[in-house]
Design a protein around this motif. Structure first.
Motif, short mmCIF file in Angstrom:
data_model
loop_
_atom_site.label_atom_id
_atom_site.label_comp_id
_atom_site.label_asym_id
_atom_site.label_seq_id
_atom_site.Cartn_x
_atom_site.Cartn_y
_atom_site.Cartn_z
N LEU A 1 0.81 -1.22 0.00
CA LEU A 1 0.00 0.00 0.00
C LEU A 1 0.84 1.27 0.00
CD1 LEU A 1 -2.69 -0.99 2.66
CD2 LEU A 1 -2.87 -1.15 0.16
N ALA A 2 1.77 1.38 0.95
CA ALA A 2 2.49 2.63 1.10
C ALA A 2 3.76 2.42 1.90
CB ALA A 2 1.61 3.67 1.79
N LEU A 3 4.67 3.42 1.78
CA LEU A 3 5.96 3.38 2.46
C LEU A 3 6.34 4.80 2.86
CD1 LEU A 3 8.92 2.39 3.09
CD2 LEU A 3 9.33 2.56 0.63
N ILE A 4 6.85 4.94 4.08
CA ILE A 4 7.41 6.22 4.50
C ILE A 4 8.84 5.99 4.96
CG2 ILE A 4 6.53 6.07 6.90
CD1 ILE A 4 6.00 9.17 6.61
N TYR A 5 9.73 6.86 4.51
CA TYR A 5 11.14 6.76 4.82
C TYR A 5 11.52 7.65 6.00
CZ TYR A 5 12.17 4.45 0.32
OH TYR A 5 12.25 3.58 -0.73
N TRP A 6 12.73 7.40 6.50
CA TRP A 6 13.26 8.18 7.61
C TRP A 6 13.28 9.69 7.31
CZ3 TRP A 6 16.15 6.94 3.54
CH2 TRP A 6 17.20 7.79 3.18
N ASP A 7 13.43 10.04 6.02
CA ASP A 7 13.53 11.45 5.65
C ASP A 7 12.17 12.03 5.25
OD1 ASP A 7 14.84 10.96 2.25
OD2 ASP A 7 13.11 10.14 3.31
N ASP A 8 11.11 11.30 5.55
CA ASP A 8 9.72 11.70 5.28
C ASP A 8 9.33 11.57 3.81
OD1 ASP A 8 7.36 14.34 5.86
OD2 ASP A 8 7.37 12.34 6.73
N ASP A 9 10.20 10.98 2.99
CA ASP A 9 9.80 10.65 1.63
C ASP A 9 8.71 9.59 1.70
OD1 ASP A 9 11.54 9.30 -1.32
OD2 ASP A 9 9.71 10.49 -1.11
N LYS A 10 7.72 9.72 0.82
CA LYS A 10 6.56 8.82 0.86
C LYS A 10 6.31 8.22 -0.52
CE LYS A 10 4.76 11.97 4.31
NZ LYS A 10 3.83 13.07 4.60
N ARG A 11 5.90 6.97 -0.54
CA ARG A 11 5.55 6.26 -1.77
C ARG A 11 4.20 5.58 -1.58
NH1 ARG A 11 9.38 8.34 -5.28
NH2 ARG A 11 11.32 8.52 -4.09
N TYR A 12 3.43 5.54 -2.68
CA TYR A 12 2.10 4.95 -2.60
C TYR A 12 1.85 4.00 -3.76
CZ TYR A 12 1.04 8.73 0.70
OH TYR A 12 1.04 9.60 1.77
N SER A 13 1.00 3.00 -3.51
CA SER A 13 0.55 2.15 -4.59
C SER A 13 -0.17 3.01 -5.63
CB SER A 13 -0.41 1.09 -4.05
OG SER A 13 -1.12 0.47 -5.08
N PRO A 14 0.21 2.89 -6.90
CA PRO A 14 -0.42 3.74 -7.92
C PRO A 14 -1.94 3.57 -7.96
CG PRO A 14 1.54 2.69 -8.80
CD PRO A 14 1.30 2.08 -7.46
N SER A 15 -2.42 2.37 -7.73
CA SER A 15 -3.85 2.11 -7.85
C SER A 15 -4.65 2.67 -6.68
CB SER A 15 -4.11 0.60 -7.97
OG SER A 15 -3.68 -0.07 -6.80
N LEU A 16 -3.99 2.98 -5.56
CA LEU A 16 -4.69 3.48 -4.38
C LEU A 16 -4.21 4.85 -3.94
CD1 LEU A 16 -4.71 0.15 -2.36
CD2 LEU A 16 -6.72 1.28 -3.31
N LYS A 17 -3.33 5.43 -4.70
CA LYS A 17 -2.66 6.66 -4.29
C LYS A 17 -3.63 7.77 -3.90
CE LYS A 17 0.93 9.89 -5.78
NZ LYS A 17 1.94 10.22 -6.83
N SER A 18 -4.74 7.89 -4.62
CA SER A 18 -5.67 8.99 -4.36
C SER A 18 -6.39 8.82 -3.02
CB SER A 18 -6.69 9.08 -5.49
OG SER A 18 -7.48 7.90 -5.54
N ARG A 19 -6.36 7.64 -2.44
CA ARG A 19 -7.11 7.38 -1.21
C ARG A 19 -6.21 7.25 0.02
NH1 ARG A 19 -9.97 2.02 -1.99
NH2 ARG A 19 -10.80 2.59 0.06
N LEU A 20 -4.91 7.21 -0.17
CA LEU A 20 -4.00 6.91 0.94
C LEU A 20 -3.20 8.12 1.37
CD1 LEU A 20 -2.48 3.53 -0.33
CD2 LEU A 20 -4.23 3.82 1.43
N THR A 21 -2.94 8.18 2.69
CA THR A 21 -2.01 9.14 3.25
C THR A 21 -1.22 8.43 4.34
OG1 THR A 21 -3.51 11.00 2.85
CG2 THR A 21 -1.70 11.36 4.39
N ILE A 22 0.09 8.54 4.28
CA ILE A 22 0.96 7.94 5.30
C ILE A 22 1.74 9.06 5.97
CG2 ILE A 22 2.87 7.47 3.70
CD1 ILE A 22 3.35 4.84 5.26
#
Lengths: 106, 120
Positions: free
Chosen positions: B50-71
């Motif tokens: 679904l999603a990933l957050i890095y130590w430096d606050d960089d964030k990645r999201y699943s392309p298919s769910l990106k509009s619905r997710l916040t990490i």
């Protein structure tokens, strides 16, 4: 989006070798990880960076990656290895999991 | 020893927003290379990242769910929060958080998972 395809099931006799494949476009240019998941449990990392074993993972688990296919090999398969196995890759700044393979030890 | 534990509601109604918290120990999310992922698994189905957050606050999201997710992360509380909007019955799943160290080393420690059912 990137897709990883695995066979739905693999059967193996105790003591024999099980090979689980994971196919993806130009997979050899990415790193593969593999996870084992037993019923009702969380996944466990068994292979990362194509062929490296985390601490505590038995030597009978090994991995390789060439061309479009990564392979997880379980040598001398034991009854405790019966589980679902998932491959994983990092592509275009996102993770992708494979479709999963159920390994049955007959 | 690294541990992670997911928490949140077990039941949400369709159209509601789901908020899940991952509380961890044994590592710091301010350490270079460290990340926390969210993954889900519908009953009887495969894992889905679904999603990933890095130590430096960089964030990645699943392309298919990106509009619905916040990490997001709260380093001081050792927590990572995932929100998913507009929940639907197809989002019924077990949701896991996991520790990862760079993108090539895999997710080496997983939480126990929390089951979320979407139903009216």
């Amino acid at each position: 989006s990137y897709e990883l395809t695995q066979p739905p099931s693999v059967s193996v006799s105790p003591g024999q070798t099980a090979s689980i494949t994971c196919s993806g476009d130009e997979f050899e240019y990415k790193y593969a990880s593999w996870y084992q998941q037993k019923p009702g449990q969380s996944p466990v990392l068994v292979i990362y960076q194509d062929s490296k074993r985390p601490s505590g993972i038995p030597e009978r688990f090994s991995g390789s990656n060439s061309g479009n296919t990564a392979t997880l090999t379980i040598s001398g398969t034991q009854a405790m290895d019966e589980a679902d196995y998932y491959c994983q890759a990092w592509d275009s700044s996102t993770y992708v999991f494979g479709t999963g393979t159920k390994v049955t030890v007959l | 020893q690294i541990t992670l534990k997911e928490s949140g509601p077990t039941l949400v109604k369709p159209t509601q927003t789901l908020t899940l918290t991952c509380t961890f120990s044994g590592f710091s999310l301010s350490t270079s290379g460290v990340g926390v992922d969210w993954i889900r698994q519908p009953p009887g189905k495969a894992l889905e990242w679904l999603a990933l957050i890095y130590w430096d606050d960089d964030k990645r999201y699943s392309p298919s769910l990106k509009s619905r997710l916040t990490i997001t992360k709260d380093t001081s509380k050792n927590q990572v929060v995932l929100t998913m909007t507009n929940m639907d019955p197809v989002d019924t799943a077990t949701y896991y958080c996991a520790h990862s160290l760079t993108t090539i080393k895999g997710m080496d420690v997983w939480g126990q998972g929390t089951t979320v059912t979407v139903s009216s």
